[in-house]
Design a protein around this motif. Sequence first.
Motif, PDB file in Angstrom:
ATOM      1  N   GLY A 136       0.934  -1.020  -0.203  1.00 40.24           N
ATOM      2  CA  GLY A 136       0.230  -0.134   0.243  1.00 40.24           C
ATOM      3  C   GLY A 136       1.052   1.535  -0.513  1.00 40.24           C
ATOM      4  N   TYR A 159      -1.199  -0.819  -4.581  1.00 39.94           N
ATOM      5  CA  TYR A 159      -2.566  -0.156  -4.327  1.00 39.94           C
ATOM      6  C   TYR A 159      -1.934   1.323  -4.069  1.00 39.94           C
ATOM      7  N   TYR A 161      -3.283   4.596  -1.746  1.00 36.08           N
ATOM      8  CA  TYR A 161      -4.214   5.983  -1.428  1.00 36.08           C
ATOM      9  C   TYR A 161      -3.690   7.233  -1.690  1.00 36.08           C
ATOM     10  N   LYS A 167      -8.200   8.962  -9.081  1.00 30.74           N
ATOM     11  CA  LYS A 167      -8.011   7.443  -8.646  1.00 30.74           C
ATOM     12  C   LYS A 167      -7.448   6.757 -10.409  1.00 30.74           C
ATOM     13  N   LYS A 176      -3.933  -0.109  -8.041  1.00 31.17           N
ATOM     14  CA  LYS A 176      -4.942   0.002  -8.152  1.00 31.17           C
ATOM     15  C   LYS A 176      -5.293   1.031  -7.207  1.00 31.17           C
ATOM     16  N   LEU A 178      -7.388   3.296  -3.949  1.00 32.01           N
ATOM     17  CA  LEU A 178      -8.919   2.371  -2.859  1.00 32.01           C
ATOM     18  C   LEU A 178      -8.908   4.250  -2.528  1.00 32.01           C
ATOM     19  N   ASP A 179      -9.934   4.061  -1.525  1.00 30.16           N
ATOM     20  CA  ASP A 179     -10.284   5.470  -1.406  1.00 30.16           C
ATOM     21  C   ASP A 179     -10.633   6.034  -0.483  1.00 30.16           C
ATOM     22  N   GLU A 183      -9.017   1.978   4.062  1.00 35.47           N
ATOM     23  CA  GLU A 183      -9.428   0.810   3.334  1.00 35.47           C
ATOM     24  C   GLU A 183      -7.660   0.087   2.707  1.00 35.47           C
ATOM     25  N   LEU A 184      -6.836   1.354   2.147  1.00 38.16           N
ATOM     26  CA  LEU A 184      -5.305   0.859   2.386  1.00 38.16           C
ATOM     27  C   LEU A 184      -4.977  -0.076   4.042  1.00 38.16           C
ATOM     28  N   THR A 187      -5.495  -3.789   3.284  1.00 34.22           N
ATOM     29  CA  THR A 187      -6.186  -4.204   2.583  1.00 34.22           C
ATOM     30  C   THR A 187      -4.467  -4.953   2.865  1.00 34.22           C
TER      31      THR A 187
END
Length: 306
Positions: A136, A159, A161, A167, A176, A178-179, A183-184, A187
């Motif tokens: 992340g 990933y 953020y 995005k 990817k 993330l929002d 979440e980061l 994950t």
Amino acid sequence: MKVLVATEKPFAKIAVDGIRKEIEAAGYELALLEKYTDKAQLLDAVKDANAIIIRSDIIDAEVLDAAKELKIVVRAGAGYDNVDLAAATAHNVCVMNTPGQNSNAVAELALGMMVYAVRNFYNGTSGTELMGKKLGIHAYGNVGRNVARVAKGFGMEVYAYDAFCPKEVIEKDGVKALDSAEELYKTCQVVSLHIPATAETKNSINYALLKDMPKGAMLVNTARKEVINEAELIKLMEERADFKYITDIMPAANAEFAEKFAGRYFSTPKKMGAQTAEANINAGIAAAKQIVGFLKDGCEKFRVNK
Ligand code: 3PG
């Protein structure tokens, strides 16, 4: 015109030679204050400087008061939390940074520290690999982008953020998006920090965010120590024996981290991310060019105290 390079942590010599070439070609004089140990030395050196190139050196109201001839300060690097911007504006001093110039060096160090940690600090025991792990990237700026590029080469699942980066921009790089930060951290087993130290981000990496990281979690900090809530990170690492903290910015509580978390904590002795000849050349020469552009043509590109 006198340009002072004031670097407590000096540039590589080849970078200083390059800075000198730029400054002297413009007809200016270069002065060096390297490896200084006392603020008094800085206060004395800035007295007749018209421009200053710095790294993480502190430029506060006292330094600005002493620098009566000063017109511009360029932070050769990305983060300018070491400069009192309001005081600089009040003193009519322009402040710039050199974004992107040292970001590959910092990214390479972040990945190097990840390898070092998953291989148990090269202590002779069997470790794990980065390939297949979820990484992340917290904040997708110049360093974050380079971390993504290198991590993909390692076969990591990447990933990111970033509260300020659309995005689509992140996903164009095959990363990817993330929002949320929450979440980061939920994950990714490995999180690499690239947020600046601001009033909003200070102490923001806290227990609530870190507690949900997957098993075998590792937090890698090549950003700033101020963004970490150290007391809450210590509490979390006391509760979770699987959690590693790897940092390029020594925490205030370094001794406590080292004593309590041997084998899953590492700090460099001094911030090393941008400490390469290439990064020094890129950032140092960019700083020199920006000073010449500002003094000769009034160019304010990269000004941060608008
Ligand atoms: C930066 O903000 O550019 C990096 O943290 C590097 O800082 P340094 O020049 O003090 O190594």
